[in-house]
Every structure is written in C-alpha cells, then in structure tokens.
Design a protein around this motif. Structure first.
Motif, mmCIF file in Angstrom:
data_model
loop_
_atom_site.group_PDB
_atom_site.id
_atom_site.type_symbol
_atom_site.label_atom_id
_atom_site.label_comp_id
_atom_site.label_asym_id
_atom_site.label_seq_id
_atom_site.Cartn_x
_atom_site.Cartn_y
_atom_site.Cartn_z
ATOM 1 N N MET A 260 0.865 -1.183 0.000
ATOM 2 C CA MET A 260 0.000 0.000 0.000
ATOM 3 C C MET A 260 0.902 1.235 0.000
ATOM 4 S SD MET A 260 -2.945 1.158 2.754
ATOM 5 C CE MET A 260 -1.828 1.049 4.155
ATOM 6 N N TYR A 490 -2.627 0.454 -4.344
ATOM 7 C CA TYR A 490 -2.422 -0.921 -3.873
ATOM 8 C C TYR A 490 -1.858 -1.740 -5.029
ATOM 9 C CZ TYR A 490 -5.404 0.208 0.119
ATOM 10 O OH TYR A 490 -5.924 0.768 1.255
ATOM 11 N N VAL A 534 -3.956 -4.748 5.039
ATOM 12 C CA VAL A 534 -3.674 -4.184 3.710
ATOM 13 C C VAL A 534 -4.304 -5.052 2.620
ATOM 14 C CG1 VAL A 534 -1.840 -3.601 2.072
ATOM 15 C CG2 VAL A 534 -1.584 -3.017 4.492
ATOM 16 N N ALA A 538 -7.072 -3.878 -0.024
ATOM 17 C CA ALA A 538 -6.812 -4.069 -1.455
ATOM 18 C C ALA A 538 -7.945 -4.876 -2.097
ATOM 19 C CB ALA A 538 -5.477 -4.772 -1.652
#
Length: 740
Positions: A260, A490, A534, A538
């Motif tokens: 990220m 991302y 993350v 995403a």
C-alpha cells in the motif's frame, strides 16, 4: 401475564439489542473497527432481531461471529442468495442463525439478522471492518463511526430502492454505545479532536506515537462519532508491504505480498501561485426539506463566498434540487458583475422547500449540457445525502468523469459516506463532510482552491523492482492529483527475491504543460503486526471496481462474469460485497428451538424530529420549521458581499458601516492622490488581515483577486494608503502581507 421490562420500543415491546461496544485501532492512516453488539431476549417468545444500520461506505467488512453462552461460531462469506436460503432453512429447522448483508442500493447500509434467540438467552455479535482514513483540509485524518441513519428519499416509481428500517429520533434510542480508540503512528500524535465529548487523551509512550482516548459516557445518538487525528509531518509518503496469507494459494491476491503506497504530491510553487482563470463552475445545492434553517442559511453564505471568489473569465451556474430542480440561468454564463449580482439575488431567496432528495434528475440535466470550449467543468454538489439510489447516482458521475471534476459536500449528521465519497472519487474531485458546528465555508473554499489548480494530465504509475519480482496494480487508475492531497495505490507483488531489497514507485504526470513526477523508495521486507489489513483493503478496492464495472457495462454475459469474479474474491478474502453475505449457523444446538418466531426490528437513530413520508409512490410530506428571525449579518460576510466581481470595493456608506466607521471618517483619512476604489479596496484588505485572520481560508481567494486589481491600477501612494488605513482601523498590517 407477561410483564414488559428492560428497554422497550414505542409499541411497548422489549428491544433485544442492549448495547454496542466499539473498539477502534488506528495505525497511521488505516483504521480497524471491532463492534460488539450485545443482545438479550427478555420476552417469553422466540425472537428474530433485525437491525438496519450504517457503516462507512468504503469499509471492508472482514469478520462476523456470534457468542451464545459457551458456543462461538464464525460466519462464512457466501453468495448472497445462497446465504439467504441457508438462513431461512436454519430458522425453519429450529436452528439459531445470524446473517449480515449489505444493501443492494447503498454500500453504507447493512442489515444484521439474529435468528431464533430463545427467551432469557443472550448473544454477543462481533463485527469487524477496516477502512482508510481520509485527509481533511487541515491535514487531520477523519474517522467517522456512523450512528445516525436518516431515512433515505426514494424516487417515485422506484420500489426497488426501498430499505426497510425502523427509525426513532435520537433521544429515544433504547441501547447504549461505548467507544474507545487506540492510535499509533511512526510520527508523533499532536492531538485528537471530536464532535463528541471525549475523556482526556492519554499518551502511552514518551515520544507520543501511541495514545488512547475514550468517548465520554452517555452518547445521545444525535450525531455520528467523528474523530480528527493529527500527526506531526502528516504529509510524509509511506509504503507498507504486507506478507500474504500462509494458507492461501501463491499467485492469488491473498497469497502474495501486497504493498500500500501513500503519496502526497508537491507541485512547484510557481504553478500553484498561478491559479487557473478559466473553467465552468456548476454549483448544485440540496434544498430538500431535510436541509433545515441552519443548513440552508449556511449554504447561502457559502454561495456568497464562492461567487465573490470566482476568477474573471470563467463561466458559472447555480442549480438547486429537491423533488424537482431549478437553475438560475438556462445555461452557464460568463462571470461578470451583472451575472454575479443576478445570481446572488436568487441565492438570497433560497429556502429548504423543494421536497425530497432527488439528485439524479438535475445531474442528468447538467451532464446533458454541452461543455464550453476550453472551460473545464467543475461540479460542486452540496447535500445532506439522504438519497436512496446511491449506486445509480455514483455510476452517473463515473460515466461523465471525462468531462468534469466533482467536488462533494456531506452536510449534517447521517450524510451518506458512500454517496459523498463515491461521487468525489468517481468524479476525480474531493469530498468534505460538514458536521455539528463545523463552518461550511472553510471546507468549501479549500475545495475551490483544489478546483482552481491546473488539471493534472497524463498520469502514469511505474515500478522499479528487483529481478524476479513483478507488480500488479490493484487500484483503479489515478484520475486526479491535488497539491498536498493523498494518492493511494495498492499493488500485488509476485515472485521472490533472495534478500530484503528496495523497490521504487514513480507517479508521472503533466501539470500545466510541464512534466512532473513523485517518487518513493521502499523496503520490500513485510511489516510486522499488520494482520491482513492491507490485503483486505486491497480486496475491497478490487471488489468495488468490479461492482462498478458490472453495473455500468452493458451485456448480460459480461455482467455475470464480473459478478462471478466479485463473489470469488469476496469468498477468498473474507471481505463482504454487494453480491455476498456473511452467514453463521449454530449447528450445536442440542434440540431444535420450538415455537413461532417473532420479529423485532431494532430501531435505528435518525437526526431531528422532522416528520416525513419516504414512500416510493407518494410525494414526500415535509414538516416546515417555525420561521426563525433573520440573523444579524456576519461582519465578514457583510464586507465580502460588497466586493465587486472584478475585485474592488466602492467607497460608500455601506463599506464604512462594515468597517465600523462613519463615511466622514473614511473620507477624511483618504490620501488625496489616490482614487476612491483603490482606497476602499486597501481598507477592506487591511480589515480582513487585521481582524479576520482566523477565517483566512474563507477570504483568501477573493483578496488575491482584490490585490491583483489594485496592482493593475498602477495607483500611486499605495504604501501611504496602507499606513493611513492602519491608522484609521487601528491595525498594523504590512503592505507585503496584503499581496501589494
């Protein structure tokens, strides 16, 4: 005879939801929220409790579980129709079941069904989601826990948009809320503010990079809980690499590392100082009945500031909407003293008297207008967000994104985050929320400064990674870049390198015809203690993109392919979507629960006491507030209202009164060799700099216009005028501070 006890609804029935305990963990600009809803059946009947409630529109719901006595069951993500059938089958066979699903029309509304709760039994429901925190105009990171869900207006004839919910005014909500937050960041936390009463902030370490804060007891449900978190050096670019899930298949989104990247582009100062003087500015103002006296009054003041701050040479128009829409001019007109004054006369008459919130029709009308050559369209939308057809509105903005930028403003408690953020994101603009006692004007003027920045073109993202490692960008293409505002990317990293090495990401773009770039070097070693946050964010990003494509691309076969991809990724990642639901069934119940199932709707708080009919087939009934006396004009707005479109002020009794002086005092202090308009304009600038620096964001653009006009006059004795003006007004403002 049954005796009602505990918390009761308006039909004297016990409400099974007793409390909601919310724990927030913020790591830099990512938030993880755990909400525990505690239920208890205090009736002698078998209950199904259904709760319709708001969540942030961009949240990734990633966990849902139930605790009944010693039994703990974790929900699975399944295709929505399959989950609904399993839930119904479980209830009909006497099993306990729990279902969480997103509204078909708006991704910020969820419903939670707790089925077959026996008399005297308790259940705790744990709901977890992750979300990114948006950056505000003052560099604060905004977290909002939505607690207010205002009834959404449904366009007539659109039965499918209805969301079935039971609402009660904020003062009558029969359950409690507790809220605590833990904040950590690589940079010191300078402060945490809220629109609600907080207990004092407690730092957990000497360098002030970790802190906790709690909501004071007794939240009244009359507003969403908003936190503004401020870090030192907030605009540092960052990259977080997160290891994949060990049990997931390598090559899949969950099995590979994901990075990220958070960038804060900085534009060259000479470009920023030369703000664009062209553009078509279209302002769309909500005048539905829910825009109460305070909101519509603030909206009028905001339009005044906007009208005074527009650059000469641009075009503009003002629309307003409710159940129908109006516009001041048939098409956008060139900005001049005449057109500005004509528009402001109409703005003064604006009231919240146009019925329901039908935003789609005026948007279609605006987009149907041909664009003016060499005048890029900038659309400013102001609404309380009480819209039922959220996805349809966002899709319309997206379809027209090539011809405009969209800046959106959510006004008041319960404004739909899905609508406000969605319109800005798909329209390549910026979203702002105006809640509680916030002044609308500084936030709107911040967005106008963004709109006046040159449009960034030819945006591309490139990666420089070690041999054997490749990247797949998961985010939609970046369509807009603004000075100092965050751009998030991302990417999935495939392949391996034998040692921890660095990677680099470069964003290139063209700004006012000049090539520019921002670059960030980062270490490929996965960060520790990130869980799968993350990856979930995403996955949510990819899911939302696929959902949008599924809705806006024609062809049934293509729609089915996109839907299948959404369901597969949703199930794989554990992140909910519009095509899936989370289902948990308690299969350990020793014997089937007997008796008919009685439904209890958990009431959702809404803001205010206005009574409205939101049926899909009838026009809304609006309860008008009692007329309030017109407030005394704010001194700042009084002075601003006197400025001419091209930047100057006239020397007259109105200006003298706004400055707190008599006409004689102002005339007598004027240096003999200077003309009246230059003297009046310098006095206005001195007054603003001397007495209203706390509101500089509101008047900065119109003073730039005034200073440019003064310099263009080549007036003599400007220094003498500034000195005389300071003496008259009792100030000590320097000539340089005025831009002269």
């Amino acid at each position: 005879m049954m005796v009602n006890c505990g918390l009761l609804n308006n039909r004297k029935e016990s409400v099974p939801l007793k409390s909601n305990e919310v724990q927030l963990e913020v790591k830099d600009h990512v938030a993880t929220v755990v909400s525990t809803l505690n239920y208890e059946n205090m009736e002698d009947k078998l209950l199904e409790a259904v709760f319709v409630f708001p969540l942030p529109g961009d949240a990734a719901v990633c966990h849902f579980s139930a605790q009944i006595g010693q039994t703990h069951i974790v929900a699975e993500v399944k295709e929505k129709q399959q989950a609904l059938e399993e839930y119904d089958d479980a209830l009909s066979s006497g099993q306990q079941a729990f279902l969480l699903k997103e509204s078909d029309q708006s991704p910020d509304i969820f419903s939670l069904s707790v089925g077959s709760l026996p008399p005297g039994e308790s259940a705790s429901i744990r709901l977890e989601y992750v979300t990114e925190l948006a950056v505000q105009a003052d560099d604060g990171l905004r977290f909002c826990l939505p607690t207010v869900l205002n009834p959404r207006y449904h366009p007539r004839g659109n039965e499918c948009f209805r969301v079935h919910m039971t609402s009660v005014p904020a003062s009558l909500v029969p359950y409690s809320l507790s809220f605590s937050a833990r904040v950590s960041s690589p940079r010191p936390i300078t402060k945490v503010e809220s629109n609600c009463s907080l207990e004092p902030l407690e730092y957990l370490n000497a360098d002030q990079t970790q802190a906790t804060v709690k909501l004071a007891a007794g939240h009244k449900f009359d507003r969403d809980v908003e936190l503004l978190i401020y870090y030192k050096d907030a605009h540092q670019p960052t990259a977080v690499v997160e290891a994949g899930q060990a049990s997931a298949k390598p090559g899949s989104l969950m099995g590979d590392p994901v990075v990220m990247v958070s960038l804060y582009p900085e534009f060259p100062q000479d470009v920023i100082s030369s703000l664009a003087s062209r553009g078509e500015f279209v302002f769309l103002m909500d005048r539905s009945g829910s825009m109460n006296y305070t909101r519509i009054s603030s909206a009028r003041d905001t339009l005044l500031l906007l009208m005074k701050s527009l650059p000469m040479g641009c075009y503009f128009n003002i629309y307003s909407f409710g159940s129908r829409f109006e516009h001041i001019f048939p098409t956008s007109v060139e900005y001049s003293e005449k057109t500005m004054e004509e528009a402001l006369k109409e703005v003064e008459k604006m009231e919240a008297n146009l019925g329901g919130t039908e935003i789609l029709l005026p948007l279609k009308h605006i987009y149907a207008q041909p664009c003016i050559p060499k005048q890029f369209r900038q659309l400013f939308i102001f609404t309380d967000g009480e819209v039922g057809n959220t996805k349809e509105v966002i899709d319309l903005v997206k379809m027209n994104a090539a011809t405009h930028r969209c800046f959106s403003f959510g006004i008041g408690a319960g404004a739909s985050s899905a609508l406000i953020n969605g319109m800005a994101k798909e329209g390549g603009g910026h979203a702002q929320f105006i809640t509680g006692t916030d002044r609308m004007q500084p936030k709107v003027m911040q967005s106008l400064r963004f709109a006046l920045q040159p449009a960034v073109e030819d945006i591309s993202v490139s990666w420089d990674l070690p041999k054997g490692v490749s990247s797949t960008i998961l985010s939609p293409p970046i369509t807009a870049i603004f000075q100092g505002q965050r751009s998030l990317i991302y990417a999935q990293l495939t392949g391996q390198t034998s040692e921890a090495t660095d990677g680099c990401v470069t964003v290139k773009y063209s700004l006012a015809g000049h090539p520019s770039q921002n670059q960030l070097h980062f270490n490929l070693k996965p960060a520790e203690d990130t869980g799968l946050t993350v990856h979930m964010l995403a996955a949510r990003t990819v899911i939302r993109s696929l959902e949008s494509e599924q809705r806006t691309h024609s062809g049934q076969q293509d729609e089915e392919v996109k839907k299948k991809k959404v369901v597969e990724l949703s199930v794989q990642s554990g992140v909910s979507s519009s095509f899936t639901a989370l289902i948990a069934v308690n299969k350990d119940v020793g014997k089937a629960v007997q008796g008919p199932l009685v439904r209890r709707n958990i009431p959702t708080p809404f803001y205010g006491m206005t009574s409205r009919n939101f049926s899909a087939s009838r026009s809304p009934v609006v309860t008008h507030e009692a007329a309030s006396p017109p407030p005394r004009k704010d001194p700042l707005l009084q002075l601003v209202s006197l400025q001419k479109a091209f930047g100057c002020w006239l020397l007259d009794a109105h200006l003298a009164a706004a400055l707190g002086k008599t006409s004689e005092e102002v005339e007598k202090a004027k240096p003999a060799s200077v003309n009246s308009e230059v003297w009046a304009s310098i006095l206005a600038l001195i007054w603003l700099h001397g007495f209203k620096m706390d509101a500089k964001e509101e008047w900065e653009l119109l003073t730039l216009k005034a200073a440019s006009w003064i310099k263009a006059q080549n007036a003599p004795c400007v220094s003498e005028c500034v000195e005389a003006g300071n003496t008259l007004l009792g100030c000590s403002v320097k000539k340089e501070d005025l831009g002269l």
